[in-house]
Design an enzyme around this catalytic site. Structure first.
Site, PDB file in Angstrom:
ATOM      1  N   SER A 280       0.769  -1.148   0.072  1.00 30.68           N
ATOM      2  CA  SER A 280      -0.089   0.044   0.017  1.00 30.68           C
ATOM      3  C   SER A 280       0.910   0.642   0.456  1.00 30.68           C
ATOM      4  O   SER A 280      -0.138   2.328  -0.064  1.00 30.68           O
ATOM      5  CB  SER A 280      -0.449  -0.349   1.723  1.00 30.68           C
ATOM      6  OG  SER A 280      -1.776  -1.153   0.780  1.00 30.68           O
TER       7      SER A 280
ATOM      8  N   GLU B 108      -5.533  -3.850  -6.210  1.00 29.57           N
ATOM      9  CA  GLU B 108      -6.185  -4.640  -5.224  1.00 29.57           C
ATOM     10  C   GLU B 108      -7.196  -5.142  -5.380  1.00 29.57           C
ATOM     11  O   GLU B 108      -7.652  -4.992  -5.463  1.00 29.57           O
ATOM     12  CB  GLU B 108      -6.091  -3.376  -4.038  1.00 29.57           C
ATOM     13  CG  GLU B 108      -5.504  -2.503  -3.835  1.00 29.57           C
ATOM     14  CD  GLU B 108      -3.996  -2.763  -2.761  1.00 29.57           C
ATOM     15  OE1 GLU B 108      -4.360  -4.245  -2.063  1.00 29.57           O
ATOM     16  OE2 GLU B 108      -3.197  -2.219  -1.514  1.00 29.57           O
TER      17      GLU B 108
ATOM     18  N   LYS C 177       3.287   6.914   4.754  1.00 27.96           N
ATOM     19  CA  LYS C 177       2.398   5.177   4.616  1.00 27.96           C
ATOM     20  C   LYS C 177       3.315   3.925   4.955  1.00 27.96           C
ATOM     21  O   LYS C 177       4.018   4.109   4.240  1.00 27.96           O
ATOM     22  CB  LYS C 177       2.010   5.710   2.335  1.00 27.96           C
ATOM     23  CG  LYS C 177       0.860   5.282   2.315  1.00 27.96           C
ATOM     24  CD  LYS C 177      -0.267   5.024   2.798  1.00 27.96           C
ATOM     25  CE  LYS C 177      -1.253   4.079   2.590  1.00 27.96           C
ATOM     26  NZ  LYS C 177      -1.267   3.033   3.656  1.00 27.96           N
TER      27      LYS C 177
END
Length: 313
Positions: free
Chosen positions: A94, A190, A258
């Site tokens: 991610s 994803e 992140k």
């Protein structure tokens, strides 16, 4: 045209206030404070004394946690670098999400109204771990809300919707190439992109490459200041990294990061950490294990961060 409605960011509370404080501090340093010429080539510099000091500690952490660890960190004020397996491939997971929103910010100024547009998606498009988008199928979400969700809570459906706006994984990879990154690649969506066994090259990056990309977007001149500030806001408002890089930096530092997680115990965090005086340090920590059922261990990244800070400061 109207600016983007980011009233939903107020829910971030302390993190949003911290972001504002960082930007204000940087703002005192010059007309385009916090910006530096983009240097995005994805390679390490020659080993420095900081790297030499930390190498043994990183190797010991790998042994203790049973993991492979990749590190790239640079003190952008002094130029000191810490690198360990910095050019080896790891799953991107991610961590792509912050870069993807940066890609949209480069192409669409906030003043254009683009981020106010509502994106609609079907129930069938909602994938696992989508805590925000799964509640908004009936109404859709603005582009700004999708970026907020995919960065601050790592919402997977939001990440896929952002990828669609970029032309899919191929479009995202093309954006990375435009930054000078010839290494990183995104091939799947994803949540399949998180399945990265040892030796897999799809959906991978290196610590040096991903650090260079975040540095270019958050500190460089790839984005204009309003868009750069918005990306910083989203990263500082992140809620998924409290036990990773954020847990390893000294009190008084502000972190915009992140995170990412994947198969084989994959566990990542990429951050810009501003010291108490506002000096930015870019840190990329990527890790995985050989066991496909292995669980991620946030303590590995927290301890690696402490080693980075000790070596650089």
């Amino acid at each position: 045209m109207p600016g983007v409605d980011i009233s939903f960011l107020k829910k971030s509370g302390r993190r949003t206030m911290a972001a504002a404080a960082v930007i204000a501090l940087l703002g005192g340093c010059g007309a385009d404070a916090g910006s530096e010429p983009a240097t995005t080539a994805a390679s390490t510099t020659a080993p420095s004394a900081a790297t030499d000091a930390a190498t043994a500690e990183f190797a010991a952490l790998e042994q203790r946690f049973g993991a492979r660890l990749g590190v790239y960190a640079v003190d952008t004020t002094s130029g000191a670098v810490v690198a360990y397996r910095a050019d080896e491939r790891f799953g991107m997971a991610s961590t792509f999400k912050g870069l993807a929103c940066g890609a949209l910010l480069r192409e669409h100024p906030l003043s254009s109204g683009y981020f106010d547009q509502v994106v609609r998606y079907s129930r069938e498009e909602v994938v696992s771990y989508s805590p925000v988008t799964e509640t908004r199928v009936d109404t859709g979400m603005t582009v700004a809300e999708l970026c907020h969700a995919t960065i601050t809570v790592s919402d997977n459906t939001a990440g896929n919707q952002i990828l669609k706006l970029l032309g899919g994984p191929a479009g995202f990879t093309a954006f990375l190439r435009s930054l000078g990154d010839e290494v990183s690649r995104l091939d799947r969506w994803e949540t399949e992109l998180n399945e990265v066994p040892p030796g897999e090259e799809r959906d991978t990056t290196t610590p040096a490459a991903v650090a260079a990309n975040y540095r270019a977007l958050v500190l460089g001149d790839v984005l204009a200041e309003p868009e750069r500030a918005q990306l910083r806001d989203w990263l500082v408002a992140n809620t998924t990294g409290d036990q990773r890089i954020r847990a390893g930096v000294p009190a008084g530092w502000t972190v915009g990061d992140k995170t990412g997680g994947g198969s084989h115990g994959g566990n990542n965090d990429v951050a810009v950490a501003w010291t108490e005086t506002g000096d930015p340090i870019v840190i990329a920590l990527l890790s995985h294990r050989t066991d496909p059922a292995a669980k991620a261990d946030n303590a590995l990244l927290a301890e690696a961060t402490r080693a980075v800070v000790t070596a650089l400061r």
